[in-house]
Scaffold this active site. Structure first.
Site, PDB file in Angstrom:
ATOM      1  CB  VAL A   1      -6.027 -44.524  18.516  1.00 13.78           C
ATOM      2  CG1 VAL A   1      -7.531 -44.778  18.456  1.00 13.78           C
ATOM      3  CG2 VAL A   1      -5.626 -44.017  19.884  1.00 13.78           C
ATOM      4  CD  GLU A   2      -2.468 -45.091  22.076  1.00 11.73           C
ATOM      5  OE1 GLU A   2      -2.700 -44.428  23.105  1.00 11.73           O
ATOM      6  OE2 GLU A   2      -3.240 -45.988  21.665  1.00 11.73           O
TER       7      GLU A   2
ATOM      8  CD  GLU B   1     -13.693 -50.630  21.554  1.00 11.64           C
ATOM      9  OE1 GLU B   1     -13.705 -49.423  21.207  1.00 11.64           O
ATOM     10  OE2 GLU B   1     -12.805 -51.122  22.283  1.00 11.64           O
TER      11      GLU B   1
ATOM     12  CE  LYS C   1     -12.537 -46.582  19.281  1.00 15.78           C
ATOM     13  NZ  LYS C   1     -11.970 -47.683  20.108  1.00 15.78           N
TER      14      LYS C   1
ATOM     15  CE1 TYR D   1      -5.742 -32.735  -3.093  1.00 19.06           C
ATOM     16  CE2 TYR D   1      -3.587 -31.691  -3.143  1.00 19.06           C
ATOM     17  CZ  TYR D   1      -4.924 -31.712  -3.504  1.00 19.06           C
ATOM     18  OH  TYR D   1      -5.421 -30.710  -4.285  1.00 19.06           O
TER      19      TYR D   1
END
Length: 125
Positions: free
Chosen positions: A72-73, A21, A98, A53
Site C-alpha cells: 500500500v505504501e 493476493e 486496504k 475532482y
C-alpha cells in the site's frame, strides 16, 4: 491553504505480497486531499478555474486498476506523484486503506503528504 478533497474513492486492484493476493483483485479506498487555491474559482463562480475532482478521481481510479503493486505504501507514493505531476495542486495527502486486510480490523493502510517544489519554496519564504 485551501483544500479540495475526494473521500472514499474505492478501486478494485491487484495488491499484496502473498501469492494468493497476486491472482485476485481487492478493494482499496483512497481519501485524497489537495492543497489548491479556490479563490479564483469562487470569485467568478467559474468552474474552469476549479480543480476538476472528477477528472482527478478518474485518473487515480484508472491508474490503480492498471498497476499491480505489493505494498500500500508503493501505491500511495505512486498516486501522490501522479496527482502532483498532472494536476495544478500545491500539495496532496493520500490516505490509502486496504479493508479487511487484518482480521478484526475495518482496514489498514498508510497516509502520506507530499508537496510541490513551489509549495515548499513558498513555505520557506
Amino acid at each position: 491553504m485551501d483544500k479540495v478533497f475526494v473521500q472514499g474513492l474505492e478501486v478494485l486492484t491487484t495488491i499484496g505480497v502473498y501469492e494468493w493476493e497476486k491472482g485476485i483483485r481487492q478493494k482499496i479506498r483512497f481519501d485524497l486531499e489537495m492543497g489548491y487555491d479556490n479563490r479564483p474559482a469562487a470569485a467568478g463562480d467559474d468552474i474552469s478555474k476549479a480543480l476538476d475532482y472528477a477528472a482527478l478521481s478518474s485518473k487515480v481510479t484508472a491508474y490503480a486498476e492498471q498497476h499491480q503493486v505489493e505494498l500500500v505504501e508503493t501505491m500511495a507514493e505512486q498516486v501522490a506523484s501522479l496527482i502532483l505531476a498532472e494536476f495544478p495542486v500545491l500539495s496532496v495527502k493520500v490516505r490509502l486503506t486496504k479493508p479487511a486486510a487484518v482480521a478484526n480490523a475495518a482496514g489498514v493502510g498508510v497516509e502520506i503528504e507530499r508537496f510541490t517544489q513551489r509549495s515548499l519554496k513558498a513555505q520557506s519564504d
